[in-house]
Design an enzyme around this catalytic site. Structure first.
Site, mmCIF file in Angstrom:
data_model
loop_
_atom_site.group_PDB
_atom_site.id
_atom_site.type_symbol
_atom_site.label_atom_id
_atom_site.label_comp_id
_atom_site.label_asym_id
_atom_site.label_seq_id
_atom_site.Cartn_x
_atom_site.Cartn_y
_atom_site.Cartn_z
ATOM 1 C CE LYS A 112 -4.088 -2.175 0.913
ATOM 2 N NZ LYS A 112 -3.790 -3.578 1.119
HETATM 3 C C1 LIG Z 1 -4.453 -4.691 0.630
HETATM 4 C C2 LIG Z 1 -3.718 -5.974 0.580
HETATM 5 C C3 LIG Z 1 -4.062 -6.983 -0.329
HETATM 6 C C4 LIG Z 1 -5.241 -6.859 -1.260
HETATM 7 O O1 LIG Z 1 -5.062 -5.855 -2.220
HETATM 8 P P1 LIG Z 1 -6.325 -5.298 -3.048
HETATM 9 O O2 LIG Z 1 -5.796 -4.177 -3.841
HETATM 10 O O3 LIG Z 1 -7.326 -4.878 -2.016
HETATM 11 O O4 LIG Z 1 -6.828 -6.433 -3.869
HETATM 12 C C5 LIG Z 1 -3.265 -8.107 -0.373
HETATM 13 N N1 LIG Z 1 -2.231 -8.283 0.463
HETATM 14 C C6 LIG Z 1 -1.885 -7.345 1.367
HETATM 15 C C7 LIG Z 1 -0.729 -7.585 2.263
HETATM 16 C C8 LIG Z 1 -2.605 -6.163 1.451
HETATM 17 O O5 LIG Z 1 -2.257 -5.230 2.347
#
Ligand SMILES: *Cc1c(COP(=O)(O)O)cnc(C)c1O
Length: 467
Positions: A112
């Site tokens: 993120k």
């Molecule tokens: C947010 C997240 C996901 C999922 O990603 P999306 O964009 O919501 O599909 C997968 N793995 C981790 C570690 C995350 O923080």
């Protein structure tokens, strides 16, 4: 570049407007009016660019007139300068076919950060041009919250209210949010709620005129287009290192809200040759069912060791349905209204066939996830976090042509989910130095009941109004 809503009736906005608005006023999500395209020669010429330059090159057509190319590159240089690895998103080889794309070298240890470090700077840039102070309201299953808080803590003219389901995020995830004591950061632990409940309350606030009239409410969830845009870059970065654009690459993506994997779809629309996008889910498998049988129906959320994938309603799936379904916003609005009323819908044939051109899906239960962690540890000496392990399981299940490299997106650092990793391998990953004293820091948050009115009242009492 203009942005239109997937539900066809909100006004079109430019990049600045779409970034600050988050959700469209008709309840839809903003998407670019058309996909910018690069030729194979243009893509080949990007090989070897430093990450921040590659990012500016790929994002410029989406940003349009809202930032000069030079300013955009200053922002990407600043955002990616905070990463602990020079390559920003390095690749590591697991075996002849399988690779890991490490997306967790940012300040809060999950992918993120790649988008949110930039988004924090974009907010600051656009808010500095005047207009109303921004009230960010978001829901998190753990990783978005910490990354968003890190990105906006202490910045001018912006407050952030972050809802998390109380007791359902890991200790590391919670502390990464609650130990940030900047006065513009407001952590809310929602009692008795799942992530989907918290996300539904956030969505409701975007449609609540009593709130949107008084406050300029913005989004940091992946409903915000700018996040997806920033994530397109690492698909290009990985493919260029593995022989693209001359050679196709497949990607396996641990998926929750369908944001990360949708960025891969965007990369393909922009001209990057992608063999397959493998949507990996855990037992919360609405996307697996939708992509294999057209059945998009929400069950109840089962908590797992991969909480960021414990999702039944995947917001960004709407963007795919819009694009592969012929971009008919009013038809999609009716389809989504049906889903919101019954929590179930069937994909149209056109949507199913459009999705099947690029996407496949596989799901992993707890044993398969643990097995993938052990496999990577025994075969390649790599410790994987549970989300990444689900991605790797799906990558290995999908029987991609052995000549095609398969890249699994490593979405979190194993230390973020130490207990699950330790259970599978007997090894406890250490916390990286950049967050070393997390367990000594003071925490601050409020507990609120899982009730929309209580949460709206709290936000209203602490946010800075428009004007
Ligand atoms: C947010 C997240 C996901 C999922 O990603 P999306 O964009 O919501 O599909 C997968 N793995 C981790 C570690 C995350 O923080």
């Amino acid at each position: 570049m203009e942005y239109v809503s997937t539900r066809g009736s909100a006004p079109a906005l430019d990049f600045e407007g779409a970034t600050l608005a988050g959700l469209a006023s008709d309840g839809g999500l903003y998407v670019p009016r058309e996909w910018p395209r690069f030729s194979a020669d243009e893509i080949a010429a990007m090989a070897g660019l430093p990450y921040a330059q590659l990012a500016a090159r790929i994002m410029q057509p989406f940003v349009g007139q809202c930032l000069t190319p030079q300013r955009l590159q200053e922002l990407t240089t600043q955002a990616y300068g905070r990463f602990a690895h020079k390559a920003v998103t390095p690749l590591r080889q697991l075996d002849e076919q399988h690779w890991l794309l490490e997306l967790f070298h940012g300040p809060t240890l999950a992918f993120k950060d790649v988008a949110l470090q930039l988004l924090g700077l974009l907010f600051e840039e656009f808010l500095g041009r005047g207009g109303d102070p921004l009230t960010i309201v978001g829901a998190t299953s753990g990783d978005t919250g910490s990354a968003a808080i890190d990105a906006v803590a202490g910045r001018e003219r912006v407050d952030i209210f972050m809802l998390h389901p109380k007791g359902r995020v890991s200790d590391v995830q919670r502390r990464q949010m609650t130990t940030v004591l900047a006065p513009n950061v407001h952590n809310i632990a929602v009692e008795g709620a799942t992530f989907d409940d918290a996300q539904a309350m956030v969505k409701r606030m975007f449609g609540d005129r009593a709130m949107t009239g008084r406050f300029a409410i913005g989004a940091v969830n992946s409903i915000n287009w700018a996040r997806l845009m920033a994530q397109v870059v690492y698909y290009f970065a990985a493919a260029l290192q593995l022989g693209g654009p001359r050679r196709k690459v497949a990607f396996a993506v641990p998926t929750g809200n369908f944001g990360d994997v949708f960025a891969g779809y965007v990369a393909a629309q922009m001209g990057l040759p992608i063999e397959r996008l493998i949507v990996a889910t855990n037992v919360n498998d609405i996307l697996y069912r939708a992509l294999t049988s057209g059945d998009y129906s929400a069950g109840t959320v089962t908590p797992t060791a991969a909480p960021s994938m414990d999702i039944q309603v995947s917001s960004n799936f709407e963007r795919l349905l819009f694009d592969v379904g012929g971009r008919d916003g009013l038809a999609l609005a009716a389809q989504m209204a049906g889903f919101e009323a019954t929590r179930a819908m069937q994909l149209t044939n056109r949507q199913r066939e459009g999705a099947a051109k690029l996407f496949t899906s596989a799901r992993a239960d707890a044993d398969e996830m643990a097995h993938a962690i052990r496999w990577a540890h025994d075969r390649a000496g790599e410790l994987l976090d549970p989300h990444t392990a689900i991605g790797l399981h799906a990558a290995r299940e999908s029987r991609i042509d052995p000549a095609v490299p398969v890249v699994t997106l490593a979405t979190a650092h194993p230390a973020k989910f130490r207990d699950a990793v330790e259970r599978a391998t007997g090894q406890r990953p250490g916390l990286p130095a950049r967050i070393g004293d997390l367990f000594e820091r003071e925490e601050r948050m409020v507990d609120l009941p899982g009730d929309y009115d209580a949460i709206a009242a709290y936000v209203a009492a602490h946010a800075v109004p428009r004007g």
